[in-house]
Design an enzyme around this catalytic site. Sequence first.
Site, mmCIF file in Angstrom:
data_model
loop_
_atom_site.group_PDB
_atom_site.id
_atom_site.type_symbol
_atom_site.label_atom_id
_atom_site.label_comp_id
_atom_site.label_asym_id
_atom_site.label_seq_id
_atom_site.Cartn_x
_atom_site.Cartn_y
_atom_site.Cartn_z
ATOM 1 N N ASP A 397 0.857 -1.190 0.000
ATOM 2 C CA ASP A 397 0.000 0.000 0.000
ATOM 3 C C ASP A 397 0.888 1.234 0.000
ATOM 4 O O ASP A 397 1.697 1.423 0.916
ATOM 5 C CB ASP A 397 -0.908 -0.014 1.233
ATOM 6 C CG ASP A 397 -1.989 1.065 1.178
ATOM 7 O OD1 ASP A 397 -1.922 1.931 0.291
ATOM 8 O OD2 ASP A 397 -2.901 1.038 2.033
ATOM 9 N N TYR A 557 -14.456 10.716 0.899
ATOM 10 C CA TYR A 557 -14.514 9.256 0.794
ATOM 11 C C TYR A 557 -13.731 8.578 1.908
ATOM 12 O O TYR A 557 -13.872 7.392 2.150
ATOM 13 C CB TYR A 557 -14.027 8.788 -0.583
ATOM 14 C CG TYR A 557 -12.531 8.610 -0.717
ATOM 15 C CD1 TYR A 557 -11.953 7.344 -0.595
ATOM 16 C CD2 TYR A 557 -11.690 9.685 -0.984
ATOM 17 C CE1 TYR A 557 -10.585 7.171 -0.733
ATOM 18 C CE2 TYR A 557 -10.335 9.521 -1.119
ATOM 19 C CZ TYR A 557 -9.779 8.260 -0.992
ATOM 20 O OH TYR A 557 -8.422 8.092 -1.120
#
Length: 724
Positions: A397, A557
């Site tokens: 990530d 988000y």
Amino acid sequence: LSDENTISHRGRSSVPVANSNTDGKDVPEFEPFGLMPRGPPPLKEFLDIWDVNMLNQPNEINKRNHHTHLYATENLIVRRGQEFQIRITFDRPYKPTQDHFLVEFVIGSYPQVSKGTYIPLRVDEELSGSWRGRVVQTMDNMVTVGITPAPDCIVGRFRMYVAVITPYGIRRTQKDPSRDVYILFNPWSPADTVFLNDEAERDECILNESGIIFYGEASDISVRPWNYGQFEYGVLDACLQVMDRATMPLVNRGDAVKVARMASAMMNSKDDDGVLVGNWTGDYFYGVAPTSWTGSVEILLDYANSNQGVCYAQCWVYAGVFNTFLRCLGIPARVVSNFYSAHDNDGNLRTDIILDENGKVDKERTKDSIWNYHCWNECYMARTDLPQGFGGWQVVDATPQETSDGLYRCGPASVHAIKHGQVCYPFDAPFIFAEVNSDVVFYQRNKNGTLEPVRVNKSHVGRMVLTKDIGKESARDITSQYKFAEDTEEERTVLQKAEEFGCSRIQSTLPPADVEMKASVQDVMVGNDFQLSLEFRNQSDSHRTTNVYISGNVVYYTGVTSSEFILKTQNVTLKPFESKVVIVDVKSQEYLRKLVDQANLHFIITGRVDESGQIITAMHVVSLHTPKLSIKVSGTARVSEEMLVTVEFTNPFKFNLEDVSVRMEGPGLMLAKKKQYSLIPTNSTLTWTESFKPRRSGQAWLMASLDCQALRQVYGHLEVNIQP
């Protein structure tokens, strides 16, 4: 890093650590053995090299056999652990019994055999080295040589020389960049740590340049097309430059685990001058809005040319560019979207929501957030540094969330280890385990200031994990690869195992509520009114009355609240075992002017049952849909034939769109192009036509985006089949 670069190596090592693929001194054309007599050595009786043919054309044996024919570069690109061929022309026929020559491979400064940065390969005798060479064919003055790099050799750009050994010294070819050889990871070779045995999945995760990244809300998924473009001109050099910028030692560049971990740090610019600058503020004046990007190529080339972080990125941009980097170097990779992703920085597997004594959300004290979705990458590799069984897909990530060993990076972490609670294994498994396994815990704050858990939702976080399906545009649900089903014996065992390594869920056993509440909304287009449906179910044999608080918030988000746009109270009375649906009307004027990036609304509904005192809760995210772009092509769909692509968009809103940016691109079709429009009035249509000439045959995608402050995430894509 800068201090490390400026401090001399003197006193610590005889030569500096080689950490640049591009650095390299010229190798002498003649290297004498000891002292030489005056005058030039008598070399006429020995072989002289007239020509070296790298067999590097896309239709020749090397690039076809090594699956590198799509790379837009003239140089030879091969994969390690697999033979490739070169053809050498001498001044006379080669005589194996008396002629001796080497093929030398050199990378970086201060090349050393022991470091794998200098490989002198004899092709006329059996050697025990990890690289192998053989004479495949001789014809007149030409010799075809087969060379097999070691399956664990350094990945990068090697300089290649052909050298003839004479009694007086070594005579070699001049330095010629056109003879440089790129050596990549090889997922086709069982001897390589990135070997992937599934042919369809290997083709998808290495050779596919076009992708779909999923976003939105778990029950209402949207798609974002993305051009990985790993074969486009300049992208491979840009990826090697990323490793140079990280000052990654060349000796580590054959280790897929180290390369992936390094890149997870270098994709973000947080602490190491990496590729992308993150921005979640909504203000993108000094760069490109993350929602405007349609691919990785423009970003990587911009970074390679400027050596500065490219503005701006959010999680899917980091994941898209990271995917390009991994696929380009030969590591199988895919982008993954986790819906309702917890950001847990203390390892307690808990997201806390605080309620007051009436059951209403206490916004001042509720600080935790859950991302509506979060994108990361998976890369496929063996983990020789872990016990057997933890190889395969690994999470990496690049979105900067928490530091790992001092840098903003995450992974690689074994997906198998995460599923089975073995979070003790490197790297960063506890953080990823929490992203898919956290509980949402509702606490009631008593008058004395203490917090009492009153409701636990164990299934909200990690609701769904999706990636693109193999060879299709649809989604592939891989949630079961990360976690067992809720409330199963396997799940309880995994949580116990994770607790042994410091990850603990809340232990309170709360009585089940006798009133259940669920929230739902039909698909909603930006600017439309809609209805929030609340379903109540009384599971007791007595009457129940509750006051529920309905809080509607405009959120990023990431789950962070921008503003509250609705707060209503609803009284509900239920007969024994009765179910009742309550409709809450939401008007567009209540939320429209408050929208932020990605147009997400978050409803939290909480209340207290009067008769039992129990707290009931429900949460629902509404991801507002945006209009689509229309893409059409005309002309003969053939390589090098001029074609036209037209992008159309009609403004359906009651307000004008200002300062609108439109982008389009397509791998193998056209590089990224951009156009700016100052105004698109209501009900008017934008039409943009561009010409392009396809560079190669096969199926390819054209992708486009439209972006402005008032309207984000407007996308379109079209598949085009190009004939040879």
